[in-house]
Design a protein around this motif. Sequence first.
Motif, PDB file in Angstrom:
ATOM      1  N   MET A   1       0.970  -1.226   0.084  1.00 17.18           N
ATOM      2  CA  MET A   1       0.076  -0.116  -0.175  1.00 17.18           C
ATOM      3  C   MET A   1       0.986   1.263   0.017  1.00 17.18           C
ATOM      4  N   GLN A   2       0.484   2.394  -0.589  1.00 17.61           N
ATOM      5  CA  GLN A   2       1.168   3.447  -1.007  1.00 17.61           C
ATOM      6  C   GLN A   2       1.297   4.237   0.524  1.00 17.61           C
ATOM      7  N   LYS A   3       2.431   4.766   0.744  1.00 20.98           N
ATOM      8  CA  LYS A   3       2.499   5.473   2.056  1.00 20.98           C
ATOM      9  C   LYS A   3       2.234   7.059   1.929  1.00 20.98           C
ATOM     10  N   THR A   4       2.459   7.490   0.505  1.00 21.84           N
ATOM     11  CA  THR A   4       2.331   9.086   0.296  1.00 21.84           C
ATOM     12  C   THR A   4       1.199   9.160  -0.445  1.00 21.84           C
ATOM     13  N   THR A   5       0.802  10.347  -0.611  1.00 19.32           N
ATOM     14  CA  THR A   5      -0.199  10.786  -1.923  1.00 19.32           C
ATOM     15  C   THR A   5       0.254  11.842  -2.879  1.00 19.32           C
ATOM     16  N   LEU A   6      -0.515  11.784  -3.898  1.00 14.87           N
ATOM     17  CA  LEU A   6       0.021  12.878  -4.882  1.00 14.87           C
ATOM     18  C   LEU A   6      -0.270  14.341  -4.336  1.00 14.87           C
ATOM     19  N   GLU A   7      -1.080  14.545  -3.344  1.00 18.07           N
ATOM     20  CA  GLU A   7      -1.466  16.087  -2.892  1.00 18.07           C
ATOM     21  C   GLU A   7      -0.203  16.175  -1.963  1.00 18.07           C
ATOM     22  N   GLN A   8       0.313  15.573  -1.255  1.00 19.83           N
ATOM     23  CA  GLN A   8       1.574  15.591  -0.368  1.00 19.83           C
ATOM     24  C   GLN A   8       2.558  16.076  -1.222  1.00 19.83           C
ATOM     25  N   TRP A   9       2.980  15.077  -2.359  1.00 16.82           N
ATOM     26  CA  TRP A   9       3.887  15.725  -3.313  1.00 16.82           C
ATOM     27  C   TRP A   9       3.764  16.877  -4.105  1.00 16.82           C
ATOM     28  N   ARG A  10       2.632  17.273  -4.236  1.00 14.43           N
ATOM     29  CA  ARG A  10       2.219  18.621  -4.834  1.00 14.43           C
ATOM     30  C   ARG A  10       2.596  19.645  -3.887  1.00 14.43           C
ATOM     31  N   MET A  11       2.126  19.494  -2.518  1.00 14.69           N
ATOM     32  CA  MET A  11       2.449  20.726  -1.788  1.00 14.69           C
ATOM     33  C   MET A  11       3.828  20.702  -1.475  1.00 14.69           C
ATOM     34  N   PHE A  12       4.672  19.633  -1.427  1.00 16.12           N
ATOM     35  CA  PHE A  12       6.213  19.593  -1.209  1.00 16.12           C
ATOM     36  C   PHE A  12       6.670  20.546  -2.659  1.00 16.12           C
ATOM     37  N   LYS A  13       6.394  19.959  -3.735  1.00 18.04           N
ATOM     38  CA  LYS A  13       6.961  20.703  -4.708  1.00 18.04           C
ATOM     39  C   LYS A  13       6.691  22.248  -4.802  1.00 18.04           C
ATOM     40  N   ALA A  14       5.397  22.589  -4.253  1.00 16.06           N
ATOM     41  CA  ALA A  14       4.888  23.916  -4.145  1.00 16.06           C
ATOM     42  C   ALA A  14       5.770  24.876  -3.292  1.00 16.06           C
ATOM     43  N   VAL A  15       6.200  24.153  -2.218  1.00 15.16           N
ATOM     44  CA  VAL A  15       6.848  25.073  -1.364  1.00 15.16           C
ATOM     45  C   VAL A  15       8.412  25.244  -1.979  1.00 15.16           C
ATOM     46  N   VAL A  16       8.907  24.172  -2.633  1.00 19.69           N
ATOM     47  CA  VAL A  16      10.255  24.615  -3.462  1.00 19.69           C
ATOM     48  C   VAL A  16      10.018  25.543  -4.547  1.00 19.69           C
ATOM     49  N   ASP A  17       8.995  25.484  -5.130  1.00 16.75           N
ATOM     50  CA  ASP A  17       8.938  26.329  -6.344  1.00 16.75           C
ATOM     51  C   ASP A  17       8.688  27.921  -5.880  1.00 16.75           C
ATOM     52  N   ALA A  18       7.911  27.966  -4.619  1.00 15.78           N
ATOM     53  CA  ALA A  18       7.440  29.287  -4.308  1.00 15.78           C
ATOM     54  C   ALA A  18       8.592  29.700  -3.304  1.00 15.78           C
ATOM     55  N   GLY A  19       9.559  29.012  -2.668  1.00 15.07           N
ATOM     56  CA  GLY A  19      10.433  29.414  -1.961  1.00 15.07           C
ATOM     57  C   GLY A  19      10.066  29.309  -0.412  1.00 15.07           C
ATOM     58  N   GLY A  20       8.917  28.784  -0.010  1.00 10.89           N
ATOM     59  CA  GLY A  20       8.776  28.776   1.366  1.00 10.89           C
ATOM     60  C   GLY A  20       7.210  28.475   1.631  1.00 10.89           C
ATOM     61  N   PHE A  21       6.890  28.115   2.654  1.00 11.41           N
ATOM     62  CA  PHE A  21       5.558  27.586   3.263  1.00 11.41           C
ATOM     63  C   PHE A  21       4.489  29.037   3.103  1.00 11.41           C
ATOM     64  N   ASN A  22       4.978  30.057   3.460  1.00  8.89           N
ATOM     65  CA  ASN A  22       3.981  31.290   3.305  1.00  8.89           C
ATOM     66  C   ASN A  22       3.827  31.416   1.816  1.00  8.89           C
ATOM     67  N   GLN A  23       5.050  31.639   0.980  1.00  6.66           N
ATOM     68  CA  GLN A  23       4.645  31.830  -0.447  1.00  6.66           C
ATOM     69  C   GLN A  23       3.807  30.856  -1.125  1.00  6.66           C
ATOM     70  N   ALA A  24       4.007  29.536  -0.738  1.00  6.24           N
ATOM     71  CA  ALA A  24       3.198  28.454  -1.391  1.00  6.24           C
ATOM     72  C   ALA A  24       1.972  28.418  -1.183  1.00  6.24           C
ATOM     73  N   ALA A  25       1.502  28.697   0.085  1.00  5.06           N
ATOM     74  CA  ALA A  25       0.227  28.927   0.494  1.00  5.06           C
ATOM     75  C   ALA A  25      -0.853  30.112  -0.435  1.00  5.06           C
ATOM     76  N   ALA A  26       0.090  30.916  -0.778  1.00  3.49           N
ATOM     77  CA  ALA A  26      -0.468  32.158  -1.625  1.00  3.49           C
ATOM     78  C   ALA A  26      -0.700  31.495  -2.860  1.00  3.49           C
ATOM     79  N   MET A  27       0.427  30.588  -3.533  1.00  2.45           N
ATOM     80  CA  MET A  27       0.468  30.470  -4.757  1.00  2.45           C
ATOM     81  C   MET A  27      -0.496  29.226  -5.161  1.00  2.45           C
ATOM     82  N   VAL A  28      -0.897  28.255  -4.040  1.00  2.13           N
ATOM     83  CA  VAL A  28      -1.929  27.322  -4.472  1.00  2.13           C
ATOM     84  C   VAL A  28      -3.062  27.448  -3.764  1.00  2.13           C
ATOM     85  N   HIS A  29      -3.196  28.702  -3.015  1.00  6.50           N
ATOM     86  CA  HIS A  29      -4.486  29.182  -2.603  1.00  6.50           C
ATOM     87  C   HIS A  29      -5.144  27.980  -1.435  1.00  6.50           C
TER      88      HIS A  29
END
Length: 298
Positions: A1-29
């Motif tokens: 059984m998979q231990k991770t979800t696509l949504e978790q991977w998407r949020m991880f990549k969003a933090v990297v792309d945006a440069g931080g958690f605050n910026q990622a929150a604004a980017m992915v709403h």
Amino acid sequence: MQKTTLEQWRMFKAVVDAGGFNQAAAMVHKSQSSIHHAVSKLEQSLGVELFKVEGRKTLLTEAGRLMLRRGAFLLDEVTRIEAVAESLSVGVESELRIAVDGAFPQKVVFQVLEMVSALYPQVRFDIIDTVLSGANELLYGGNADISLSPMSMENSLNEEICVIDFVAVAHVDHPLHGLDRPLSYEDLRPYRQIIVRDSASTNKASAGWLGAEQRWTVSHIRASVELIEQGLGFAWLPLPSIEASLVSGRLKRLNLVEGARRRASFFLNYHDKDTLGPAAREFMGQLRLLTMDMPTAE
């Protein structure tokens, strides 16, 4: 059984792309807490720490950099799968965007389009004129579905579709012909060369000899042909574009000791054949047939 979800991977990549958690929150709403939770769950499931905090900066750990490469590949594959599913659900595409380099034989493209349009009259065709790396730039940017280009692409499908000869020519009355002897590049230097500008907005390429003391740069092959036919310079032009002018005697090949003819491969480029609709696949199939026996310079 998979231990991770696509949504978790998407949020991880969003933090990297945006440069931080605050910026990622604004980017992915999404709320910052929900992103923190998703990334924390991913770290727990993987058993590795993905980020480290240095001052006010959120940085990837070594493990995080490795996971980013793997995760980005995973998300790209999911995007492709979704695109294939969308293509299958929609059926025949409503529009087909084809970026065509100006040196590619227009007659061939128009013949193919006429055949495809007869089979799929409901499809709108958008033919975009480009030069050098411009066609592939449009494909990379998602602004074209297919490109016909003298340049191959990384991470995409590149199919050599034909080879085109470029020949050095000038108007029949151009002074270079009056020298009445084999010509060197030094003979060309005092005369005006006509070149075509790369239509890409970044990473522009240049092609051909650029040693003339005077150069005029134009935006399309058609303009280059017209200038040469008016006796305003010399150029290396694609043979299919000037065959009629050579036969009529308006243009004459330059008698160069070397470099009088150059050959360039042209590529049929696309990202993923499975995401292309039936009209696109028909276009590619007919194009292959018509380019099989294209003439080349002797």
